[in-house]
Design a protein around this motif. Structure first.
Motif, PDB file in Angstrom:
ATOM      1  N   TYR A 238      -2.842 110.502  47.838  1.00 39.92           N
ATOM      2  CA  TYR A 238      -3.219 109.448  47.309  1.00 39.92           C
ATOM      3  C   TYR A 238      -4.787 109.826  46.967  1.00 39.92           C
ATOM      4  O   TYR A 238      -5.756 109.223  45.713  1.00 39.92           O
ATOM      5  CB  TYR A 238      -3.319 108.978  48.055  1.00 39.92           C
ATOM      6  CG  TYR A 238      -3.863 107.045  48.101  1.00 39.92           C
ATOM      7  CD1 TYR A 238      -2.847 105.866  47.576  1.00 39.92           C
ATOM      8  CD2 TYR A 238      -4.774 107.224  48.372  1.00 39.92           C
ATOM      9  CE1 TYR A 238      -3.564 104.991  47.195  1.00 39.92           C
ATOM     10  CE2 TYR A 238      -5.843 105.913  47.794  1.00 39.92           C
ATOM     11  CZ  TYR A 238      -5.158 104.494  47.234  1.00 39.92           C
ATOM     12  OH  TYR A 238      -5.710 103.687  46.778  1.00 39.92           O
ATOM     13  N   LYS A 239      -5.827 110.200  47.237  1.00 42.23           N
ATOM     14  CA  LYS A 239      -6.492 110.816  47.446  1.00 42.23           C
ATOM     15  C   LYS A 239      -7.148 111.963  46.600  1.00 42.23           C
ATOM     16  O   LYS A 239      -8.334 111.930  45.649  1.00 42.23           O
ATOM     17  CB  LYS A 239      -7.316 111.146  48.618  1.00 42.23           C
ATOM     18  CG  LYS A 239      -7.483 110.358  49.428  1.00 42.23           C
ATOM     19  CD  LYS A 239      -8.087 110.882  50.911  1.00 42.23           C
ATOM     20  CE  LYS A 239      -8.225 110.393  52.265  1.00 42.23           C
ATOM     21  NZ  LYS A 239      -8.517 110.499  53.329  1.00 42.23           N
TER      22      LYS A 239
ATOM     23  N   ASN B 224      -8.453  99.402  53.089  1.00 41.93           N
ATOM     24  CA  ASN B 224      -7.595  99.943  53.239  1.00 41.93           C
ATOM     25  C   ASN B 224      -6.657  98.851  54.208  1.00 41.93           C
ATOM     26  O   ASN B 224      -7.203  99.074  55.182  1.00 41.93           O
ATOM     27  CB  ASN B 224      -7.847 101.019  53.449  1.00 41.93           C
ATOM     28  CG  ASN B 224      -6.644 101.789  53.491  1.00 41.93           C
ATOM     29  OD1 ASN B 224      -5.367 101.709  53.325  1.00 41.93           O
ATOM     30  ND2 ASN B 224      -7.061 103.232  55.225  1.00 41.93           N
TER      31      ASN B 224
ATOM     32  N   ASN C  30     -11.078 107.492  47.529  1.00 40.77           N
ATOM     33  CA  ASN C  30     -10.536 106.980  48.818  1.00 40.77           C
ATOM     34  C   ASN C  30      -9.982 106.016  49.098  1.00 40.77           C
ATOM     35  O   ASN C  30     -10.134 104.811  48.070  1.00 40.77           O
ATOM     36  CB  ASN C  30     -12.324 106.726  49.409  1.00 40.77           C
ATOM     37  CG  ASN C  30     -12.911 108.533  50.206  1.00 40.77           C
ATOM     38  OD1 ASN C  30     -12.407 109.322  50.473  1.00 40.77           O
ATOM     39  ND2 ASN C  30     -14.403 108.076  50.074  1.00 40.77           N
TER      40      ASN C  30
ATOM     41  N   LEU D 176       0.277 105.499  53.700  1.00 36.58           N
ATOM     42  CA  LEU D 176      -0.431 106.336  53.655  1.00 36.58           C
ATOM     43  C   LEU D 176      -0.349 107.384  54.985  1.00 36.58           C
ATOM     44  O   LEU D 176      -1.375 107.950  55.941  1.00 36.58           O
ATOM     45  CB  LEU D 176      -1.992 105.960  53.316  1.00 36.58           C
ATOM     46  CG  LEU D 176      -2.984 106.760  52.902  1.00 36.58           C
ATOM     47  CD1 LEU D 176      -2.554 106.232  51.565  1.00 36.58           C
ATOM     48  CD2 LEU D 176      -4.432 105.995  53.141  1.00 36.58           C
ATOM     49  N   THR D 177       0.799 108.094  54.517  1.00 36.73           N
ATOM     50  CA  THR D 177       1.592 108.725  55.941  1.00 36.73           C
ATOM     51  C   THR D 177       0.610 110.431  55.214  1.00 36.73           C
ATOM     52  O   THR D 177      -0.305 110.309  54.294  1.00 36.73           O
ATOM     53  CB  THR D 177       2.559 109.159  55.755  1.00 36.73           C
ATOM     54  OG1 THR D 177       2.551 110.549  54.436  1.00 36.73           O
ATOM     55  CG2 THR D 177       3.224 108.350  55.907  1.00 36.73           C
ATOM     56  N   LYS D 178       0.541 111.447  56.634  1.00 42.59           N
ATOM     57  CA  LYS D 178      -0.422 112.622  56.381  1.00 42.59           C
ATOM     58  C   LYS D 178      -0.279 113.074  54.702  1.00 42.59           C
ATOM     59  O   LYS D 178      -1.346 113.518  54.404  1.00 42.59           O
ATOM     60  CB  LYS D 178      -0.390 113.644  57.559  1.00 42.59           C
ATOM     61  CG  LYS D 178      -0.994 114.776  57.620  1.00 42.59           C
ATOM     62  CD  LYS D 178      -0.822 115.404  58.287  1.00 42.59           C
ATOM     63  CE  LYS D 178      -2.061 117.056  58.774  1.00 42.59           C
ATOM     64  NZ  LYS D 178      -1.510 117.933  60.008  1.00 42.59           N
TER      65      LYS D 178
ATOM     66  N   ASN E 109       1.400 111.776  52.163  1.00 44.86           N
ATOM     67  CA  ASN E 109       0.561 111.042  50.621  1.00 44.86           C
ATOM     68  C   ASN E 109      -0.524 110.567  51.314  1.00 44.86           C
ATOM     69  O   ASN E 109      -1.041 110.693  49.927  1.00 44.86           O
ATOM     70  CB  ASN E 109       1.791 109.414  51.120  1.00 44.86           C
ATOM     71  CG  ASN E 109       3.307 109.749  50.940  1.00 44.86           C
ATOM     72  OD1 ASN E 109       3.814 110.828  50.443  1.00 44.86           O
ATOM     73  ND2 ASN E 109       3.582 108.309  51.939  1.00 44.86           N
ATOM     74  N   SER E 110      -1.223 111.539  52.389  1.00 43.01           N
ATOM     75  CA  SER E 110      -3.149 110.531  52.574  1.00 43.01           C
ATOM     76  C   SER E 110      -3.742 111.838  51.346  1.00 43.01           C
ATOM     77  O   SER E 110      -4.338 111.010  50.566  1.00 43.01           O
ATOM     78  CB  SER E 110      -3.221 110.263  53.591  1.00 43.01           C
ATOM     79  OG  SER E 110      -5.073 109.895  53.680  1.00 43.01           O
ATOM     80  N   SER E 111      -3.522 112.937  50.864  1.00 40.07           N
ATOM     81  CA  SER E 111      -4.127 114.312  50.778  1.00 40.07           C
ATOM     82  C   SER E 111      -3.666 113.283  48.995  1.00 40.07           C
ATOM     83  O   SER E 111      -4.497 114.176  48.124  1.00 40.07           O
ATOM     84  CB  SER E 111      -3.607 115.569  50.742  1.00 40.07           C
ATOM     85  OG  SER E 111      -2.128 115.957  50.968  1.00 40.07           O
TER      86      SER E 111
END
Length: 586
Positions: free
Chosen positions: A438-439, A460, A444, A430-432, A434-436
């Motif tokens: 994933y969401k 998480n 969330n 969940l890097t910067k 990949n986070s977007s």
């Protein structure tokens, strides 16, 4: 080794194994190839595959000297093959290609001719020597000096390169590996830093330890070479070789027939694999046996099945809930009780842990990357037919956090008529960036919801830590007096199973904020479902919270879980992969 090679004669049924090497004291790849051409020559023709395997292996560890030495050896080998083809021009096809690029080598200027001749040491030889030096308590300075000289690097190294090598030496002394690695693992940071410094002095650099999507050339000569003129997918190459040799595409002719291995020759296996309230599934592997009779008895029933396939499953259904039965064969007998039938079921669901969606080949751990889409689609079809209320996915949805891997999951569960609750795993990173992504797919990564009176808490823990605001908010909403199902990628409490290593549980359990969250969970009526380690293990947290590890979908036993829950408890069952052949291969 050379003597053994020379003694091989046509018709011998021996296997000759030569270790990977380019040194003159051993039989070279060119020598082995020449002998193979001699032995295989016959009126009916032959097929020979020769691999310069150390090219790929060297580039994985960013070892340009090892790569160049193997390239030279491979070039000599091709020369031997072309000599053979020149003597048999009408009946020989030679194809030279690569399955992929590795390392992403980039040129920064003119590369000096013969730079690789300054050292005969590869990543492996330098690494082995450094490991011995560290075990002998050699100083950091001595290890740096040795590594630089062994790599043929121009010393002294100064500036940024010196800083990087010094920091890498500290990391190596502390027993750590590179921060990044390939599918085969991570590497000695000191060796890598020195090799990178050497490459920079020669005006080129590596960009990765892994494979890249760069196009690779294919060259062909001889009868059938016209089939290899246009660019093609490398998976088309065996098809075109087949057409050149036989006139037909044998892969198309045998489409759907998978080359799975036969049963193990000396490992008879029989066990109960799955139990529900009205069924028992047994798994067997015959090994050297010709057949097996599997019997179910109990509650007035006696059913006998004779199995002759080398491996497979046997299902006994229409059984009574909460009843003891005996399943047996000639070599083993197992007592098993069916699950009780839950009354007033509030929620039905499934748990698909660690699908590791991937487009890559199977990895050395026999995680079935190549079958991840097939396994996921089979599971998605089954849970849809079961009419579940919720699907839980406790992490490692992807293998490398790639968009194509997320797409495999999204395509399998698009328009799903049930709620999907997922949490990221360490492979989802969940890097910067990949986070977007994933969401967008899963909303969330931590949260709380109530489905028909059953609480669901998603935690998480992708980085091995529980301490983050999303987890704190979810656990704050948890009502300890009511039933709950909690999912986390990492274990909240380390189990005692020796298979499960120190990297299986959260790493920050001693922090006050985490201790507070764990204490609340310990006082709750919860079933905690965790992924990550694929070990059949359970551990009690507090008095009423039970944590169980979930099976992975793409690594043996290649299955998932289904459950029914009411206010009093949960009945949970294992569901094996639809394809017993895929399960057997893993």
């Amino acid at each position: 080794v050379k003597k053994g090679l020379e003694q091989l004669k046509p018709g011998n049924k021996n296997i000759f194994i030569a270790r990977t090497t380019t040194y003159a004291t051993e039989a070279s790849l060119a020598d082995v190839t020449s002998k193979a051409l001699e032995l295989l020559k016959n009126p009916d023709g032959f097929f020979l595959m020769v691999e310069g395997g150390a090219i790929d292996g060297s580039n994985h560890s960013n070892c340009s000297v090892g790569m160049m030495n193997e390239m030279i050896e491979f070039d000599k080998t091709i020369a031997r093959v072309l000599d053979f083809a020149a003597k048999h021009p009408e009946e020989t096809l030679v194809v030279v290609t690569a399955d992929h690029d590795t390392g992403g080598l980039q040129l920064d200027g003119k590369v000096p001719v013969g730079f690789w001749k300054k050292s005969s040491h590869t990543y492996n030889t330098i690494n082995r020597a450094l490991q011995k030096m560290r075990a002998a308590k050699a100083s950091k300075e001595k290890m740096i000096d040795f590594a630089c000289k062994a790599a043929g690097i121009e010393v002294p190294v100064s500036g940024k390169a010196a800083e990087v090598i010094n920091a890498a030496a500290d990391r190596f002394v502390d027993g750590k590996q590179t921060e990044k690695g390939s599918m085969y693992g991570k590497y000695n940071p000191l060796v890598v830093a020195v090799l990178h410094a050497r490459d920079a002095q020669n005006n080129f650099h590596y960009t990765t330890f892994s494979h890249t999507p760069a196009k690779v050339p294919t060259f062909a000569l001889g009868n059938g070479s016209r089939l290899f003129v246009a660019p093609m997918e490398n998976s088309d190459i065996p098809r075109r070789i087949s057409i050149a040799a036989t006139g037909v595409d044998l892969l198309e002719q045998y489409n759907g027939v998978q080359p799975f291995p036969p049963a193990a020759k000396n490992d008879f296996h029989f066990t109960v694999q799955s139990v529900t309230e009205n069924s028992i599934v047994c798994r067997y592997n015959l090994a050297n046996e010709q057949s097996i009779k599997i019997t179910l008895s109990g509650n007035g029933r006696n059913v006998v099945r004779e199995m002759k396939e080398p491996w497979g499953r046997v299902t006994f259904d229409k059984l009574s809930p909460d009843t003891e039965y005996t399943v047996s064969c000639e070599k083993n007998s197992i007592k098993v009780r069916t699950l009780p039938a839950l009354a007033d079921v509030s929620v039905t669901g499934a748990v698909i842990a660690d699908p590791h969606c991937s487009t890559a080949p199977d990895n050395p751990l026999q995680r079935m990357h190549s079958r991840s889409e097939e396994l996921l689609n089979d599971a998605a079809k089954a849970v849809k037919e079961a009419k579940i209320d919720v699907l839980l996915v406790p992490g490692d949805i992807t293998d490398k956090s790639r968009p194509a891997e997320f797409k495999i999951f999204m395509d399998a569960f698009k328009k799903a008529p049930y709620k999907i609750l997922a949490t990221p795993g360490n492979h989802d990173k969940l890097t910067k960036e990949n986070s977007s992504r994933y969401k967008r797919v899963f909303k969330n990564p931590a949260g709380y919801c109530d489905i028909n009176g059953i609480q669901f808490v998603t935690l998480n823990t992708w980085n091995g830590k529980l301490d983050n605001p999303g987890n704190a908010n979810a656990i704050e909403k948890l009502d300890v007096s009511r039933p709950a199902i909690i999912q986390s990628h990492y274990q909240l409490k380390k189990s005692n199973n020796t298979i499960v290593d120190n990297n299986s549980a959260i790493k920050d359990s001693n922090k006050p904020a985490v201790r507070k969250m764990l204490d609340k969970i310990a006082n709750s009526h919860s079933l905690i479902l965790v992924g990550h380690k694929n070990a059949a293990e359970k551990v009690v947290i507090g008095k009423n919270a039970l944590q169980i590890n979930c099976p992975q979908l793409t690594q043996y036993p290649c299955g998932y879980l289904t459950f029914k829950a009411n206010k009093d408890g949960v009945a949970i069952s294992y569901k094996p992969a639809a394809s017993v052949a895929v399960e057997e291969r893993s």
